[in-house]
Design a protein around this motif. Structure first.
Motif, PDB file in Angstrom:
ATOM      1  N   THR A 182      77.834  60.166  31.594  1.00 22.11           N
ATOM      2  CA  THR A 182      78.428  59.325  32.635  1.00 22.11           C
ATOM      3  C   THR A 182      77.362  58.774  33.567  1.00 22.11           C
ATOM      4  O   THR A 182      77.430  57.612  33.998  1.00 22.11           O
ATOM      5  N   GLY A 185      75.587  55.739  32.194  1.00 17.92           N
ATOM      6  CA  GLY A 185      76.442  54.588  31.927  1.00 17.92           C
ATOM      7  C   GLY A 185      77.001  54.495  30.532  1.00 17.92           C
ATOM      8  O   GLY A 185      77.592  53.463  30.180  1.00 17.92           O
ATOM      9  N   ASP A 188      75.812  51.068  25.579  1.00 11.34           N
ATOM     10  CA  ASP A 188      75.641  49.691  26.035  1.00 11.34           C
ATOM     11  C   ASP A 188      76.630  48.794  25.286  1.00 11.34           C
ATOM     12  O   ASP A 188      76.577  48.710  24.050  1.00 11.34           O
ATOM     13  N   ARG A 203      67.739  56.080  27.263  1.00  9.56           N
ATOM     14  CA  ARG A 203      68.069  56.134  28.688  1.00  9.56           C
ATOM     15  C   ARG A 203      68.199  57.578  29.173  1.00  9.56           C
ATOM     16  O   ARG A 203      67.828  57.911  30.300  1.00  9.56           O
ATOM     17  N   ALA A 305      73.076  43.304  33.100  1.00  8.01           N
ATOM     18  CA  ALA A 305      73.913  44.499  33.216  1.00  8.01           C
ATOM     19  C   ALA A 305      73.244  45.695  32.563  1.00  8.01           C
ATOM     20  O   ALA A 305      73.298  46.825  33.099  1.00  8.01           O
ATOM     21  N   ALA A 306      72.600  45.484  31.425  1.00 11.13           N
ATOM     22  CA  ALA A 306      71.922  46.587  30.747  1.00 11.13           C
ATOM     23  C   ALA A 306      70.713  47.056  31.545  1.00 11.13           C
ATOM     24  O   ALA A 306      70.407  48.265  31.566  1.00 11.13           O
ATOM     25  N   ARG A 308      70.450  46.989  34.802  1.00  7.58           N
ATOM     26  CA  ARG A 308      70.990  47.790  35.914  1.00  7.58           C
ATOM     27  C   ARG A 308      71.426  49.167  35.408  1.00  7.58           C
ATOM     28  O   ARG A 308      71.223  50.174  36.099  1.00  7.58           O
ATOM     29  N   ARG A 309      71.996  49.227  34.233  1.00  3.98           N
ATOM     30  CA  ARG A 309      72.419  50.508  33.665  1.00  3.98           C
ATOM     31  C   ARG A 309      71.205  51.402  33.403  1.00  3.98           C
ATOM     32  O   ARG A 309      71.234  52.611  33.595  1.00  3.98           O
ATOM     33  N   ARG A 312      69.802  52.872  36.655  1.00  4.10           N
ATOM     34  CA  ARG A 312      70.719  53.702  37.435  1.00  4.10           C
ATOM     35  C   ARG A 312      70.231  55.135  37.551  1.00  4.10           C
ATOM     36  O   ARG A 312      70.298  55.742  38.634  1.00  4.10           O
TER      37      ARG A 312
END
Length: 947
Positions: A182, A185, A188, A203, A305-306, A308-309, A312
């Motif tokens: 979680t 994220g 993808d 990640r 968006a990826a 930013r993920r 995170r």
């Protein structure tokens, strides 16, 4: 511990997965099933498993979307204490095709319980169809960002049982900590098909956690990741997915300042890689390469968006110690590529049929044909150009060759113009010299091509050498050489090479591209042969249905170069004119039914020499019988081959030969052009060449089947075949051949000198012919092959053609009209009266001619014309100079503005095809007949050993 099962399809694989879940030694605490099957039977089977939670999902959603939907449906994690500092809740991700070993979950949990820093653990993925084969165990990245499996399609011998930390593991059977999943994220959404698990693990590693493989935990996988996303997915689609995923990850992982540079390089790099795929003989990847770059470049908000993920939960850099030690080093990448290349070569060697050695038999035949050709055509050695029949200078310079491929306002270029350009660039300092070189090299080149074709079907050297020799002296080839028909000569030289390449096309992209280029040469030089080639092409695709897509591309190069001509002829309403012979219009010898059956385009060339040997006044029928007797062993042997062991090899060559014979019969009754008011039939030599070539390959197959017993019949057939055509070889030496050496001009030297200043000046050539007068305009130093257009020779009389006819009639007979305006309008600077022989009757007496056909009367009329000044007799006829000058004289039709762009497109397609045709890798070693086979007894001991 929650097991999440995503089901896309039902059937036996789903049943095995549910059974494996039920038999776990450590069962999951919760079973959450995501039903995306859209199948009532599969839904009932899933419900019978009594899951803790049941979630329905769209059938087309990705694995990551289904997992995200399942995680959202789970209750909030319970608050517990843990040495790791988080909630001890794990997700076991399974697919409908992932049947776990009964102890798989137990061993996965055992691995993570003793290592709190581990956030992801993965099992060893085994092949469900072959349980001892590893499909995948661990994933990594190369230095360029491409994904690679640490172990893939390997027999499990415990070689990876010490593997622990890996960069990533596959999604099938992945055990992942829920809190970490979680926090980073999840999967993808921009990676719906492949590399989603790899990106997730990267990640998680960058977030400071470990990813390990557990070799003792096994799951049996029936489908790969790509097959799970889409059933029966082609390889080219998988490559596109992987390339798109790699480019997406490149933009996501790159530093912010480098993202614009990477984005700008996406499409240019895809174009460069496409050339690499062509060199690697992987053309099916080109479209996917371009599509992947375009999709990623215009993917909208997916990359931001990826990124930013990724940011995170990241605590480490992409190039730091968290990933660098786990990447695949370049040396290992090169090693794997070498292994894959050797495996491809090994597979090619397994399917490659044995081929006889070229030495010494094939080389001796080619050398013999070269020697015979050099002697027979010695008068043409070193000739600057050729004249006679349909021959003419190729072009005055390379620029004229380029202009020959450009469309003009009144006519598009013929495909034959591209063939002539290819021929002319061999001697760019003097393009017409290449035609003379080709004439002398025609026989050995044809023999070499026939050997290469026959060697693909036979195992012995003798039969291939016999086919090469007989094709090198085939009547269908020698008659055009003597009659001066360059288009037919070029087509017949390339024909065996085309058939040899087409035979290998289902197994090789390089051969397919080579066959496409050779189709341009054969089809462009002999359009009347295109229908037969189309029939053979369709039949070959029907025989090889699994390679139909590859064979479909074979017609692309010819379609590209012929498209403007096809459109022009269809627009004009004359589709049959597409079959007209290209080049200079010249009447071929009249084919006889007996000659067609014997493979002779012009039987008169054989009757004359044989009548001098046979008794006096021998009827032509007797001559044909003698000729047929000499050639009879060839069809007899070919038919015998069908009854021999492995005689099925002769079916296809004989079918092609029959197709050639039918084409010759049909072409013999078709006339599409005219010359001096007479219809000119199509040249049947290319079709008869196809007939003769198929017959000779059938003979080679028969002799190969007879083995040593075929030595005597093969020798008799070869000697008889050579004896039948021997008189043709003497024609160039005795002066009976129409083709002759000449200067690089068809007009007198004074005209050529004047054309040096104005190459577009016109000369009116008048030729007395029978009871009429032929008239034509020749530009510059005279007619050239490069400027010929079939649209002009097959179309109705144009306005300027009528003007030329009217002008010629007024000049040839005193009419009192002033010819100066008409001469100026057509830009005529000279008038040439070409010599003509008076027609004779059957008794040899001269036949009276009409006034317009009497050379003396025409010459007197030209002398009396005020606008003409006599120059005198020249080597091309009597010449007059036009006295009138006018700066407003008309010019030939110009070049349309779109013509260069069309030509560049055509040349681009040919260049890409050539790039694909060039062999770039090591060729597989072909077995030879003398090496034995796997069925032969092993030679354990040498002859003479005691034991």
């Amino acid at each position: 511990m929650t097991a999440v099962l995503v089901a896309r399809r039902g059937g036996a694989t789903l049943e095995q997965t549910l059974l494996g879940l039920a038999e776990q030694s450590r069962p999951p605490d919760r079973l959450l099933i995501v039903d995306a099957t859209d199948d009532e039977a599969a839904t009932r089977a899933l419900a019978d498993a009594r899951p803790t939670m049941f979630v329905s999902a769209a059938h087309g959603a990705s694995f990551g979307d289904d997992i995200a939907r399942a995680v959202e449906a789970l209750p909030d994690p319970e608050t517990t204490s843990s040495p790791y500092g988080g909630v001890e809740e794990w997700l076991w991700l399974l697919r409908h095709d992932t049947a776990p070993d009964p102890r798989a979950l137990e061993r996965l949990l055992g691995a993570v319980e003793v290592a709190p820093s581990v956030a992801v653990a993965g099992p060893k993925q085994m092949d469900a169809a072959a349980p001892t084969v590893i499909i995948e165990f661990g994933e990594t990245l190369t230095r360029t960002g491409a994904s690679a499996a640490l172990a893939e399609r390997e027999l499990d011998q415990g070689q990876h049982d010490r593997t622990s930390d890996v960069l990533a593991i596959g999604e099938a059977g992945m055990l992942v900590r829920r809190s970490v999943f979680t926090a980073v994220g999840g999967f993808d959404p921009a990676l719906p098909s492949v590399d989603a698990a790899l990106d997730l693990c990267v990640r998680i590693r960058l977030a400071g956690h470990r990813v390990v493989g557990v070799p003792l935990a096994r799951v049996f996988v029936a489908e790969g990741t790509a097959e799970f996303a889409r059933a029966h997915v082609p390889r080219r689609i998988v490559h596109r997915w992987r390339r798109a995923a790699q480019l997406h990850r490149r933009l996501v992982y790159a530093p912010a300042v480098a993202v614009p540079l990477h984005w700008l390089s996406l499409v240019p790099l895809a174009v460069l890689r496409s050339f690499g795929h062509l060199l690697a003989k992987q053309p099916t990847r080109v479209a996917g390469e371009i599509a992947a770059a375009v999709v990623v470049a215009f993917s909208g908000a997916r990359v931001p968006a990826a990124r930013r993920r990724l940011a995170r939960a990241r605590v480490a850099g992409i190039t730091g110690d968290a990933l660098a030690p786990l990447r695949m080093p370049p040396a290992e990448v090169r090693r794997r590529r070498a292994i894959a290349r050797d495996a491809r070569i090994g597979r090619a060697e397994d399917v490659a049929p044995p081929r006889p050695d070229f030495l010494p038999g094939g080389a001796l035949v080619v050398a013999l044909l070269a020697g015979v050709s050099a002697v027979a055509f010695s008068p043409l050695l070193g000739a600057a150009s050729l004249l006679g029949g349909a021959t003419a200078p190729l072009a005055p310079d390379p620029a004229a060759l380029w202009a020959g491929m450009l469309a003009t306002a009144d006519a598009p270029a013929d495909p034959f113009a591209f063939v002539l350009a290819l021929l002319g660039v061999l001697t760019p300092w003097q393009p017409s010299l290449a035609l003379g070189v080709l004439w002398v090299a025609a026989m050995p080149l044809a023999g070499l091509g026939a050997w290469w074709l026959a060697a693909g079907l036979v195992r012995r050297r003798g039969p291939a050498a016999a086919a090469a020799l007989l094709w090198g002296v085939a009547p269908a080839l020698l008659v055009p050489l003597i009659a001066g028909r360059p288009a037919a000569v070029i087509a017949l030289i390339a024909l065996p090479w085309l058939l040899a390449a087409a035979h290998r096309a289902p197994r090789s992209w390089s051969a397919t591209a080579a066959a496409g280029l050779l189709t341009v040469i054969v089809g462009g030089s002999a359009p009347s042969l295109v229908p037969a080639l189309l029939v053979a092409w369709l039949a070959w695709m029907a025989i090889n249905p699994r390679r139909a897509g590859r064979l479909l591309t074979l017609i692309v190069p010819l379609g590209a170069v012929a498209a403007p001509l096809v459109v022009a002829q269809l627009w004009r309403g004359s589709p049959l004119a597409l079959l007209a012979d290209p080049g200079i219009v010249a009447a071929p010898g009249e084919p006889a039914p007996t000659g067609l059956l014997l493979g002779w385009p012009d039987l008169a060339l054989a009757i004359g020499p044989l009548q001098s040997i046979l008794p006096q006044d021998a009827p032509p029928l007797l001559v044909a019988i003698v000729l047929g007797a000499l050639l009879a062993p060839l069809p007899l042997l070919a038919l015998l081959g069908l009854a021999l062991p492995r005689g099925g090899r002769a079916v296809l060559p004989l079918a092609i030969g029959a197709l050639g014979l039918v084409s010759a019969v049909l072409a013999s009754g078709v006339s599409l052009t005219t010359l001096d008011g007479r219809a000119v039939p199509l040249d049947v030599a290319p079709a008869l060449g196809l007939y003769w070539l198929g017959l000779l390959v059938g003979v080679a197959v028969a002799l190969d089947g007879l083995r040593r017993a075929g030595a005597v019949p093969g020798l008799i057939a070869t000697i008889a075949g050579v004896a039948a055509v021997a008189p043709l070889l003497a024609a160039p030496l005795t002066g009976l051949a129409e083709v002759r050496a000449a200067e690089v001009r068809t007009l007198p030297a004074i005209v050529a000198a004047s054309a040096a200043d104005d190459p577009r000046q016109a000369t009116l050539v008048l030729t007395p012919a029978g009871d009429g007068l032929g008239a034509r305009l020749e530009l510059g130093a005279g007619r050239t092959l490069a400027e010929s257009r079939t649209v002009r020779t097959t179309g109705p009389a144009a306005e300027d053609a009528r003007e030329v006819a009217e002008l010629a009639a007024n000049l040839a007979a005193a009419s009192g009209r002033d010819a100066a305006p008409a001469l100026a309008e057509l830009d005529v600077r000279f008038v040439l009266l070409a010599p003509a022989l008076a027609p004779v009757g059957e008794d040899g007496a001269a036949v009276p001619t009409a006034p317009l056909a009497d050379p003396a009367a025409v010459s007197a009329a030209l002398d009396a014309t005020d606008a003409l000044v006599p120059v005198g007799d020249t080597d091309a006829g009597r010449l007059w100079r036009v006295t009138a000058t006018d700066d407003d004289r008309s010019r030939p039709p110009g070049i349309p503005a779109t013509a260069p762009a069309v030509l560049l497109g055509q040349l681009g397609i040919l260049a890409l095809t050539l790039l694909l045709a060039i062999p770039t890798g090591r060729r597989p070693r072909r077995a030879r007949p003398d090496e034995g086979s796997i069925d032969d007894p092993a030679t354990t001991f040498a002859e003479g050993d005691d034991d």
